[in-house]
Design a protein around this motif. Sequence first.
Motif, PDB file in Angstrom:
ATOM      1  N   ILE A 142      40.614 -21.536  37.314  1.00  0.00           N
ATOM      2  CA  ILE A 142      39.381 -20.726  37.312  1.00  0.00           C
ATOM      3  C   ILE A 142      38.469 -21.158  38.450  1.00  0.00           C
ATOM      4  O   ILE A 142      37.894 -20.325  39.162  1.00  0.00           O
ATOM      5  CB  ILE A 142      38.653 -20.846  35.959  1.00  0.00           C
ATOM      6  N   THR A 143      38.336 -22.471  38.635  1.00  0.00           N
ATOM      7  CA  THR A 143      37.472 -23.002  39.690  1.00  0.00           C
ATOM      8  C   THR A 143      37.943 -22.571  41.074  1.00  0.00           C
ATOM      9  O   THR A 143      37.142 -22.133  41.901  1.00  0.00           O
ATOM     10  CB  THR A 143      37.423 -24.540  39.614  1.00  0.00           C
ATOM     11  N   CYS A 144      39.234 -22.670  41.323  1.00  0.00           N
ATOM     12  CA  CYS A 144      39.781 -22.256  42.626  1.00  0.00           C
ATOM     13  C   CYS A 144      39.570 -20.757  42.853  1.00  0.00           C
ATOM     14  O   CYS A 144      39.257 -20.335  43.969  1.00  0.00           O
ATOM     15  CB  CYS A 144      41.266 -22.592  42.710  1.00  0.00           C
ATOM     16  N   ALA A 145      39.738 -19.972  41.793  1.00  0.00           N
ATOM     17  CA  ALA A 145      39.524 -18.528  41.908  1.00  0.00           C
ATOM     18  C   ALA A 145      38.074 -18.221  42.260  1.00  0.00           C
ATOM     19  O   ALA A 145      37.792 -17.379  43.125  1.00  0.00           O
ATOM     20  CB  ALA A 145      39.907 -17.841  40.595  1.00  0.00           C
ATOM     21  N   VAL A 146      37.143 -18.921  41.624  1.00  0.00           N
ATOM     22  CA  VAL A 146      35.712 -18.716  41.899  1.00  0.00           C
ATOM     23  C   VAL A 146      35.383 -19.110  43.341  1.00  0.00           C
ATOM     24  O   VAL A 146      34.641 -18.410  44.031  1.00  0.00           O
ATOM     25  CB  VAL A 146      34.853 -19.530  40.906  1.00  0.00           C
ATOM     26  N   VAL A 147      35.947 -20.233  43.800  1.00  0.00           N
ATOM     27  CA  VAL A 147      35.703 -20.684  45.169  1.00  0.00           C
ATOM     28  C   VAL A 147      36.243 -19.667  46.180  1.00  0.00           C
ATOM     29  O   VAL A 147      35.584 -19.363  47.181  1.00  0.00           O
ATOM     30  CB  VAL A 147      36.345 -22.068  45.409  1.00  0.00           C
ATOM     31  N   LEU A 148      37.419 -19.107  45.926  1.00  0.00           N
ATOM     32  CA  LEU A 148      38.008 -18.111  46.818  1.00  0.00           C
ATOM     33  C   LEU A 148      37.146 -16.849  46.887  1.00  0.00           C
ATOM     34  O   LEU A 148      36.960 -16.269  47.961  1.00  0.00           O
ATOM     35  CB  LEU A 148      39.423 -17.764  46.358  1.00  0.00           C
ATOM     36  N   ILE A 149      36.609 -16.436  45.741  1.00  0.00           N
ATOM     37  CA  ILE A 149      35.723 -15.261  45.711  1.00  0.00           C
ATOM     38  C   ILE A 149      34.438 -15.544  46.478  1.00  0.00           C
ATOM     39  O   ILE A 149      33.956 -14.700  47.247  1.00  0.00           O
ATOM     40  CB  ILE A 149      35.413 -14.869  44.253  1.00  0.00           C
ATOM     41  N   TYR A 150      33.899 -16.741  46.290  1.00  0.00           N
ATOM     42  CA  TYR A 150      32.674 -17.128  47.011  1.00  0.00           C
ATOM     43  C   TYR A 150      32.906 -17.114  48.517  1.00  0.00           C
ATOM     44  O   TYR A 150      32.095 -16.575  49.289  1.00  0.00           O
ATOM     45  CB  TYR A 150      32.237 -18.516  46.552  1.00  0.00           C
ATOM     46  N   MET A 188      31.824 -28.026  37.776  1.00  0.00           N
ATOM     47  CA  MET A 188      32.642 -26.899  37.353  1.00  0.00           C
ATOM     48  C   MET A 188      31.777 -25.742  36.830  1.00  0.00           C
ATOM     49  O   MET A 188      31.960 -24.583  37.222  1.00  0.00           O
ATOM     50  CB  MET A 188      33.608 -27.351  36.268  1.00  0.00           C
ATOM     51  N   LEU A 189      30.799 -26.053  35.993  1.00  0.00           N
ATOM     52  CA  LEU A 189      29.953 -25.008  35.416  1.00  0.00           C
ATOM     53  C   LEU A 189      29.019 -24.404  36.458  1.00  0.00           C
ATOM     54  O   LEU A 189      28.705 -23.209  36.396  1.00  0.00           O
ATOM     55  CB  LEU A 189      29.152 -25.569  34.237  1.00  0.00           C
ATOM     56  N   LEU A 190      28.559 -25.204  37.407  1.00  0.00           N
ATOM     57  CA  LEU A 190      27.740 -24.655  38.501  1.00  0.00           C
ATOM     58  C   LEU A 190      28.545 -23.633  39.301  1.00  0.00           C
ATOM     59  O   LEU A 190      28.018 -22.585  39.690  1.00  0.00           O
ATOM     60  CB  LEU A 190      27.252 -25.775  39.414  1.00  0.00           C
ATOM     61  N   LEU A 191      29.813 -23.937  39.531  1.00  0.00           N
ATOM     62  CA  LEU A 191      30.669 -23.001  40.249  1.00  0.00           C
ATOM     63  C   LEU A 191      30.930 -21.743  39.427  1.00  0.00           C
ATOM     64  O   LEU A 191      30.815 -20.617  39.920  1.00  0.00           O
ATOM     65  CB  LEU A 191      31.995 -23.672  40.607  1.00  0.00           C
ATOM     66  N   TRP A 192      31.273 -21.932  38.170  1.00  0.00           N
ATOM     67  CA  TRP A 192      31.609 -20.788  37.324  1.00  0.00           C
ATOM     68  C   TRP A 192      30.425 -19.835  37.151  1.00  0.00           C
ATOM     69  O   TRP A 192      30.588 -18.621  37.205  1.00  0.00           O
ATOM     70  CB  TRP A 192      32.079 -21.265  35.952  1.00  0.00           C
ATOM     71  N   THR A 193      29.240 -20.396  36.942  1.00  0.00           N
ATOM     72  CA  THR A 193      28.070 -19.541  36.711  1.00  0.00           C
ATOM     73  C   THR A 193      27.587 -18.854  37.987  1.00  0.00           C
ATOM     74  O   THR A 193      26.748 -17.954  37.916  1.00  0.00           O
ATOM     75  CB  THR A 193      26.915 -20.361  36.110  1.00  0.00           C
ATOM     76  N   SER A 194      28.125 -19.273  39.142  1.00  0.00           N
ATOM     77  CA  SER A 194      27.710 -18.630  40.391  1.00  0.00           C
ATOM     78  C   SER A 194      28.223 -17.195  40.499  1.00  0.00           C
ATOM     79  O   SER A 194      27.728 -16.415  41.310  1.00  0.00           O
ATOM     80  CB  SER A 194      28.213 -19.439  41.592  1.00  0.00           C
TER      81      SER A 194
END
Length: 208
Positions: free
Chosen positions: A17-25, A79-85
């Motif tokens: 999930i974290t990697c997916a969020v980073v890629l979207i960002y 992790m939560l800072l990334l996810w909530t972004s």
Amino acid sequence: MITSQYLQSIALVEMAITCAVVLIYLCQKVFSIDIPFVVRLIMVLILGNVLFWPLGMSLELPLVAYVRGVTGELSIVTMLLLWTSVLPSAQKIPIGLKFSVILIALMFYPLALGFGMFDPYAWGYGSIAFLGSVIIFAICCSLAGWTKGVWILSLAVIAWSAQWHESANLWDYLMDPFLVVWAITSIIQSIYKRRQEKAQSGYLFRAG
């Protein structure tokens, strides 16, 4: 008690999930676009699955297992800072928190590495005083109007008490080097942005 096999599975799901969020960002930053919230959620699900399952590729482990082997386990806070972004109404993080992260890191990491008479890392194994200081910090976040920070810190403490990750130390749930790097780069970007805005403002209102 969570078994080791479940801990490994949880860690891989979190990292996917974290990697997916980073890629979207990164995608939004590189192409200067604002992806709609629903599309972001769909992308997280698709990318997360691609990263989590081998999907017939000639790899013994999922892609996220190799990423985790390099980065290690992220703290719950990071992790939560990334996810909530990815949320549509992501609360702006106070600059005071970023400075606090840097100041804590400047004191914590040298001492934890042995440059001092005591090791603050040991406090994370159940020190009531340390837990109390985390609660006080959460209260300060609430007084500053950053309610998301209160929830993030609360979930980090709950995860630690439930031994959600392999580590039994509260520090590992609250902080990691990536959080410190993020705080430093974020402050540098904010200073650069303010200088740019000031320069543009001075140019627009310049006489002549």
